[in-house]
Design a protein around this motif. Structure first.
Motif, mmCIF file in Angstrom:
data_model
loop_
_atom_site.group_PDB
_atom_site.id
_atom_site.type_symbol
_atom_site.label_atom_id
_atom_site.label_comp_id
_atom_site.label_asym_id
_atom_site.label_seq_id
_atom_site.Cartn_x
_atom_site.Cartn_y
_atom_site.Cartn_z
ATOM 1 N N PHE A 147 -15.787 50.602 -26.755
ATOM 2 C CA PHE A 147 -15.792 50.612 -25.231
ATOM 3 C C PHE A 147 -15.087 49.615 -24.542
ATOM 4 O O PHE A 147 -14.323 50.034 -23.315
ATOM 5 C CB PHE A 147 -17.448 50.642 -24.949
ATOM 6 C CG PHE A 147 -17.589 50.497 -23.375
ATOM 7 C CD1 PHE A 147 -17.495 51.534 -22.658
ATOM 8 C CD2 PHE A 147 -18.105 49.286 -22.856
ATOM 9 C CE1 PHE A 147 -17.589 51.434 -21.233
ATOM 10 C CE2 PHE A 147 -18.488 49.373 -21.364
ATOM 11 C CZ PHE A 147 -18.063 50.528 -20.471
ATOM 12 N N GLU A 148 -15.094 48.404 -24.857
ATOM 13 C CA GLU A 148 -14.313 47.398 -24.091
ATOM 14 C C GLU A 148 -12.783 47.541 -24.424
ATOM 15 O O GLU A 148 -11.916 47.490 -23.433
ATOM 16 C CB GLU A 148 -14.793 46.004 -24.860
ATOM 17 C CG GLU A 148 -16.166 45.644 -24.163
ATOM 18 C CD GLU A 148 -16.518 44.015 -24.862
ATOM 19 O OE1 GLU A 148 -15.574 43.545 -25.326
ATOM 20 O OE2 GLU A 148 -17.741 43.487 -24.524
ATOM 21 N N LYS A 149 -12.554 47.928 -25.618
ATOM 22 C CA LYS A 149 -11.122 48.202 -25.882
ATOM 23 C C LYS A 149 -10.426 49.593 -24.834
ATOM 24 O O LYS A 149 -9.305 49.358 -24.382
ATOM 25 C CB LYS A 149 -11.007 48.582 -27.277
ATOM 26 C CG LYS A 149 -9.450 48.753 -27.647
ATOM 27 C CD LYS A 149 -9.426 49.371 -29.127
ATOM 28 C CE LYS A 149 -8.047 49.840 -29.493
ATOM 29 N NZ LYS A 149 -7.939 50.085 -30.995
ATOM 30 N N MET A 150 -11.564 50.429 -24.699
ATOM 31 C CA MET A 150 -11.094 51.403 -24.018
ATOM 32 C C MET A 150 -10.738 51.090 -22.541
ATOM 33 O O MET A 150 -9.773 51.533 -21.793
ATOM 34 C CB MET A 150 -12.137 52.767 -23.805
ATOM 35 C CG MET A 150 -11.850 53.934 -23.089
ATOM 36 S SD MET A 150 -13.212 55.035 -22.451
ATOM 37 C CE MET A 150 -14.019 53.586 -21.531
ATOM 38 N N LEU A 151 -11.682 50.575 -21.988
ATOM 39 C CA LEU A 151 -11.822 49.955 -20.378
ATOM 40 C C LEU A 151 -10.242 48.866 -20.545
ATOM 41 O O LEU A 151 -9.574 49.210 -19.309
ATOM 42 C CB LEU A 151 -12.737 48.968 -20.282
ATOM 43 C CG LEU A 151 -14.126 49.855 -19.981
ATOM 44 C CD1 LEU A 151 -15.117 48.571 -19.794
ATOM 45 C CD2 LEU A 151 -14.164 50.697 -19.046
ATOM 46 N N PRO A 210 -19.934 56.323 -14.729
ATOM 47 C CA PRO A 210 -20.726 56.583 -15.741
ATOM 48 C C PRO A 210 -20.918 55.400 -16.883
ATOM 49 O O PRO A 210 -21.663 55.112 -17.691
ATOM 50 C CB PRO A 210 -20.112 57.664 -16.491
ATOM 51 C CG PRO A 210 -18.893 57.744 -16.292
ATOM 52 C CD PRO A 210 -18.697 56.996 -14.600
ATOM 53 N N ASP A 211 -20.067 54.477 -16.626
ATOM 54 C CA ASP A 211 -20.109 53.137 -17.444
ATOM 55 C C ASP A 211 -20.780 52.067 -16.980
ATOM 56 O O ASP A 211 -20.919 51.127 -17.825
ATOM 57 C CB ASP A 211 -18.514 52.691 -18.061
ATOM 58 C CG ASP A 211 -17.771 53.957 -18.467
ATOM 59 O OD1 ASP A 211 -18.416 54.821 -19.575
ATOM 60 O OD2 ASP A 211 -16.610 54.064 -18.421
ATOM 61 N N MET A 265 -14.478 59.368 -24.967
ATOM 62 C CA MET A 265 -15.593 58.630 -25.303
ATOM 63 C C MET A 265 -16.723 59.013 -24.511
ATOM 64 O O MET A 265 -16.754 59.284 -23.323
ATOM 65 C CB MET A 265 -15.314 56.953 -25.109
ATOM 66 C CG MET A 265 -16.565 56.077 -25.215
ATOM 67 S SD MET A 265 -16.105 54.450 -25.174
ATOM 68 C CE MET A 265 -15.413 54.284 -26.673
ATOM 69 N N PRO A 266 -17.869 58.967 -24.958
ATOM 70 C CA PRO A 266 -19.206 59.580 -24.230
ATOM 71 C C PRO A 266 -19.568 58.615 -23.218
ATOM 72 O O PRO A 266 -19.106 57.369 -23.211
ATOM 73 C CB PRO A 266 -20.388 59.351 -25.245
ATOM 74 C CG PRO A 266 -19.584 59.444 -26.758
ATOM 75 C CD PRO A 266 -18.212 58.875 -26.364
#
Length: 270
Positions: free
Chosen positions: A107-111, A161-162, A184-185
């Motif tokens: 999740f952090e990588k996606m951000l 949503p995050d 990503m959900p």
């Protein structure tokens, strides 16, 4: 002999005409671009470089792509089962936000990648569609955001949503989100300690002491949440999870609900 030659010439002319028609038909077809769901989507003339998806890897396309919105997924928790979570924001024991610990690094990588991609190239949508996923530019960078509705001439009500935040932002702060970041959900859930046989404030609201103590015990920490029930406030958004919180960082597991009662900051619910 002349008749045979004439027939051959007519057949060749007819074949040339068929081939020419087929070629013209092929030239009129729009380019086909793979969608995230594996179904072909029609492209348009080159306008801007955007991210799109093929069956093997993400790639940068030269076309402005019209892509159907993904059916968004929410992270779900099994009831009456302890799940590792990370608390990312805290208002009170009745209002805090957690994400599952399992995909936290991804999740952090996606951000980080969202902010890199949008910093290099950000494209404003031609129009905003309700409950479609966009990127919103906030003070701390770009975030994924669902567009909910218009507010006045330029305002937009959005849901992040995050982080489980509802924000009203100017419409010019919303940008097209590269499709790969929609996969990503949505991980964040609002949570509450108000479970059956849980705890509640001693008075009508939580004391400042209780809120500060709870913040120190939970913020940015990995805890276990025993999900007792779900409360659906918005049918199309993640539910509020009513939980018990368990701290497993010491030799003995600590139920935060019980600690708040022992410290006279809460009382047991029936």
């Amino acid at each position: 002999m002349d008749e045979e030659e004439n027939e051959e010439e007519e057949e060749e002319e007819e074949a040339d005409k068929v081939n020419s028609d087929a070629l013209q038909h092929e030239e009129k077809e729009e380019p086909v671009i793979s969608s995230p769901l594996g179904r072909p989507q029609s492209g348009t003339l080159p306008v801007k470089r955007l991210y799109t998806w093929n069956s093997e890897a993400y790639k940068i396309a030269q076309e402005k792509v019209t892509v159907k919105q993904t059916v968004y997924k929410f992270w779900t928790y099994p009831l009456m089962t302890s799940s590792a979570i990370i608390i990312i924001s805290v208002e009170s024991p009745s209002h805090f936000v957690g994400i599952p610990a399992e995909p936290a690094l991804e999740f952090e990588k996606m951000l980080v990648e969202v902010n890199q991609a949008l910093s290099e190239s950000s494209v404003k949508p031609d129009r905003l569609e309700e409950n479609h996923l966009y990127a919103v530019k906030m003070e701390d960078g770009f975030h994924r955001a669902l567009f909910r509705q218009r507010i006045g001439q330029q305002g937009c009500k959005t849901y992040l949503p995050d982080t489980c935040q509802h924000e009203v932002v100017p419409s010019d702060q919303l940008f097209i989100l590269p499709e790969r970041f929609a996969a990503m959900p949505f991980l964040a859930n609002r949570m509450s300690l108000g479970a059956p046989k849980g705890v509640k404030p001693i008075g009508p609201t939580w004391s400042q002491e209780a809120k500060e103590w709870f913040y120190k015990q939970t913020y940015k920490k990995v805890l276990y949440a025993l999900v007792v029930r779900e409360e659906h406030i918005h049918n199309d958004l993640p539910p509020v999870l009513v939980v018990h919180l368990i701290d497993t960082s010491s030799e003995e597991d600590i139920l935060l609900d019980d600690q708040m009662v022992e410290k006279l900051m809460a009382v047991k619910t029936s």
